[in-house]
Design a protein around this motif. Structure first.
Motif, PDB file in Angstrom:
ATOM      1  N   ARG A 129      27.972  39.539  21.152  1.00 16.18           N
ATOM      2  CA  ARG A 129      27.343  40.232  21.882  1.00 16.18           C
ATOM      3  C   ARG A 129      28.030  40.861  23.195  1.00 16.18           C
ATOM      4  O   ARG A 129      29.050  40.207  23.669  1.00 16.18           O
ATOM      5  N   PRO A 130      27.756  42.168  23.470  1.00 16.79           N
ATOM      6  CA  PRO A 130      28.669  42.679  24.796  1.00 16.79           C
ATOM      7  C   PRO A 130      28.386  41.976  26.060  1.00 16.79           C
ATOM      8  O   PRO A 130      29.214  42.144  26.835  1.00 16.79           O
ATOM      9  N   GLU A 131      27.165  41.438  26.376  1.00 19.10           N
ATOM     10  CA  GLU A 131      26.856  40.829  27.748  1.00 19.10           C
ATOM     11  C   GLU A 131      27.648  39.981  27.970  1.00 19.10           C
ATOM     12  O   GLU A 131      28.222  39.879  29.330  1.00 19.10           O
ATOM     13  N   PRO A 132      28.131  38.669  27.099  1.00 20.22           N
ATOM     14  CA  PRO A 132      28.705  37.727  27.491  1.00 20.22           C
ATOM     15  C   PRO A 132      30.252  38.179  28.117  1.00 20.22           C
ATOM     16  O   PRO A 132      31.050  37.588  28.958  1.00 20.22           O
ATOM     17  N   TRP A 133      30.784  39.243  27.523  1.00 23.55           N
ATOM     18  CA  TRP A 133      32.162  39.683  27.771  1.00 23.55           C
ATOM     19  C   TRP A 133      32.074  40.416  28.995  1.00 23.55           C
ATOM     20  O   TRP A 133      33.247  40.868  29.515  1.00 23.55           O
ATOM     21  N   LYS A 134      31.014  41.208  29.205  1.00 19.99           N
ATOM     22  CA  LYS A 134      30.994  41.759  30.695  1.00 19.99           C
ATOM     23  C   LYS A 134      30.730  41.211  31.797  1.00 19.99           C
ATOM     24  O   LYS A 134      31.053  41.494  32.926  1.00 19.99           O
ATOM     25  N   ARG A 135      30.139  39.802  31.757  1.00 16.37           N
ATOM     26  CA  ARG A 135      29.973  39.030  32.783  1.00 16.37           C
ATOM     27  C   ARG A 135      31.181  38.288  33.340  1.00 16.37           C
ATOM     28  O   ARG A 135      32.019  38.178  32.419  1.00 16.37           O
ATOM     29  N   GLY A 136      31.295  37.912  34.538  1.00 18.25           N
ATOM     30  CA  GLY A 136      32.521  37.001  34.914  1.00 18.25           C
ATOM     31  C   GLY A 136      34.135  37.494  34.836  1.00 18.25           C
ATOM     32  O   GLY A 136      34.754  37.068  34.715  1.00 18.25           O
ATOM     33  N   LEU A 137      33.817  39.074  34.930  1.00 19.38           N
ATOM     34  CA  LEU A 137      35.142  40.030  35.057  1.00 19.38           C
ATOM     35  C   LEU A 137      36.053  39.478  36.266  1.00 19.38           C
ATOM     36  O   LEU A 137      37.438  39.354  35.975  1.00 19.38           O
ATOM     37  N   VAL A 138      35.513  39.234  37.217  1.00 19.75           N
ATOM     38  CA  VAL A 138      36.229  38.702  38.423  1.00 19.75           C
ATOM     39  C   VAL A 138      37.040  37.136  37.906  1.00 19.75           C
ATOM     40  O   VAL A 138      38.212  36.927  38.253  1.00 19.75           O
ATOM     41  N   LEU A 139      36.409  36.463  37.411  1.00 17.12           N
ATOM     42  CA  LEU A 139      36.740  35.042  36.785  1.00 17.12           C
ATOM     43  C   LEU A 139      37.951  35.205  35.864  1.00 17.12           C
ATOM     44  O   LEU A 139      38.899  34.366  35.966  1.00 17.12           O
ATOM     45  N   ALA A 140      37.709  36.120  35.017  1.00 21.75           N
ATOM     46  CA  ALA A 140      38.757  36.491  34.067  1.00 21.75           C
ATOM     47  C   ALA A 140      40.033  37.074  34.534  1.00 21.75           C
ATOM     48  O   ALA A 140      40.958  36.682  34.180  1.00 21.75           O
ATOM     49  N   ALA A 141      39.706  37.996  35.430  1.00 26.08           N
ATOM     50  CA  ALA A 141      41.045  38.373  36.281  1.00 26.08           C
ATOM     51  C   ALA A 141      41.643  37.159  37.046  1.00 26.08           C
ATOM     52  O   ALA A 141      43.016  37.169  36.931  1.00 26.08           O
ATOM     53  N   LEU A 142      41.136  36.185  37.650  1.00 30.06           N
ATOM     54  CA  LEU A 142      41.488  35.114  38.275  1.00 30.06           C
ATOM     55  C   LEU A 142      42.277  34.352  37.522  1.00 30.06           C
ATOM     56  O   LEU A 142      43.421  33.799  37.743  1.00 30.06           O
ATOM     57  N   ALA A 143      41.721  34.008  35.987  1.00 30.91           N
ATOM     58  CA  ALA A 143      42.564  33.238  34.973  1.00 30.91           C
ATOM     59  C   ALA A 143      43.734  33.854  34.720  1.00 30.91           C
ATOM     60  O   ALA A 143      44.762  33.053  34.744  1.00 30.91           O
ATOM     61  N   LEU A 144      43.745  35.059  34.537  1.00 28.99           N
ATOM     62  CA  LEU A 144      45.025  35.804  33.888  1.00 28.99           C
ATOM     63  C   LEU A 144      46.146  35.813  35.136  1.00 28.99           C
ATOM     64  O   LEU A 144      47.294  35.376  34.799  1.00 28.99           O
ATOM     65  N   LEU A 145      45.570  35.887  36.228  1.00 28.08           N
ATOM     66  CA  LEU A 145      46.646  35.846  37.410  1.00 28.08           C
ATOM     67  C   LEU A 145      47.105  34.358  37.570  1.00 28.08           C
ATOM     68  O   LEU A 145      48.238  34.219  37.997  1.00 28.08           O
TER      69      LEU A 145
END
Length: 370
Positions: free
Chosen positions: A49-65
């Motif tokens: 579902r799209p909702e879990p992928w839209k949540r926590g985008l800042v955390l995702a960016a920090l993980a990639l960094l």
């Protein structure tokens, strides 16, 4: 209530139960393998579902960094010593992974969880091998090194502890003029051969020869050449000697590279250490003996780019035959391994950290084979 109404009611309830089961609803009586598959399907549908992928985008960016920082650490500028500082404490960046994972689970963020794959893979590729105990018993020769500390309150106790380690060859760094006779007296029985040049020394159960200072450009600048030879030797921080073994001569270097300083205006200063490392690397490159051991406090980790001139020519005994990271400094809570046994032409079979002494460093040892 008539029998007809009762029958109708029972039929309605049965129809509802059948409908809930057909829709994948709860059925407390269903414990078969189909239930597990249904739960997996529901989990997958929820994750897509799209909702879990839209949540926590800042955390995702920090993980990639975080992953990119570890992957591309060699490209970080060394202005102000920033790159060297990052590489010194690079293994500790892995601690951010469980923190970000906890955040991803709390936010139920599929994007953050997926992004964490990058830092996990990078960290394991860099340091995963250190999580395995690669040590073996035996070894033709045991070597050890210790920055004994200029402010060591108990040099005699430190010397006795080191002698009890069983090392055949023992290197000491940061020897003060006041402590030198203490080390010579306490180590004399276990080590009949020794050489001290400046602030570094080597004690050995085997004969030594061809001992000489190594110029690692400790004195630098226009006034360096004006100092008398005796004065420069007294301040020396590196030596080279030959240890006579049953398998042939072994070239042993002892070095104490310049300290790393932190200044409010200039930041992380590594100039002296970097200059010493380059000169030491050139000395090792010119060494004719194919069997070489370097012992000492290099004030940097093997991941630090400043030591490339040394680590490109020598291998770490801890990396090849140790158990864990083998951190040595500071003594009370070691954060980095800046004391090293590096080799060429011999095979490390074990490496370990010795118990703490009165110094602010911990001693290290390694067993080597020919």
């Amino acid at each position: 209530m008539t029998r007809a109404n009762t029958a109708n009611t029972a039929g309605a309830v049965g129809a509802v139960d059948t409908a809930e089961t057909s829709r994948g609803g709860p059925d407390l009586g269903d414990t078969g393998p189909g239930t597990g598959r249904a739960r997996i399907h529901r989990t997958l549908r929820g994750a897509l579902r799209p909702e879990p992928w839209k949540r926590g985008l800042v955390l995702a960016a920090l993980a990639l960094l975080l992953g990119l920082l570890m992957l591309l650490h060699a490209r970080i500028t060394d202005r102000g010593g920033l790159g060297s500082l990052v590489e010194t404490f690079l293994p500790w960046f892995g601690l951010f992974v469980p923190v970000l994972l906890a955040g991803a689970l709390w936010r139920r963020s599929a994007s953050a969880a997926a992004a964490l794959v990058l830092p996990v893979v990078v960290w394991l590729s860099l340091f995963g091998g250190l999580l395995v105990d690669k040590s073996h018993s035996g070894g033709d020769l045991t070597v050890a090194t210790h920055n004994v500390g200029a402010d060591n309150p108990d040099p005699a106790g430190t010397a006795r502890d080191l002698a009890a380690s069983g090392a055949d060859v023992l290197a000491l760094e940061e020897i003060t003029p006041q402590a030198k006779p203490v080390y010579e007296r306490e180590l004399a029985k276990a080590y009949p051969h020794h050489a001290v040049l400046g602030t570094v020394g080597l004690w050995s159960r085997l004969p030594l020869s061809d001992t000489r200072p190594v110029d690692i450009e400790t004195d630098y600048g226009p006034l360096a050449d004006t100092k008398p030879v005796d004065a420069r030797t007294a301040e020396g921080r590196a030596l080279r000697t030959t240890v006579a073994t049953d398998r042939g001569p072994l070239a042993v270097y002892v070095a104490h590279l310049g300290s790393v300083r932190v200044f409010p205006k200039t930041g992380f200063s590594t100039g002296s250490r970097d200059r010493n490392a380059q000169a030491l690397g050139e000395a090792v490159a010119a060494e004719r003996n194919e069997r070489v051991v370097l012992l000492g406090d290099l004030n940097g980790t093997v991941d630090d780019r400043a030591l490339d001139g040394v680590t490109s020519r020598l291998r770490s005994a801890q990396d090849e035959a140790g158990d864990g990271f083998g951190f040595t400094w500071p003594k009370k809570f070691p954060l980095a391994r800046i004391d090293h046994v590096l080799v060429r032409g011999v095979t490390p079979v074990s490496a370990w950290v010795l118990p703490a002494t009165g110094s602010d460093h911990r001693p290290v040892a390694a067993g080597i084979d020919w």
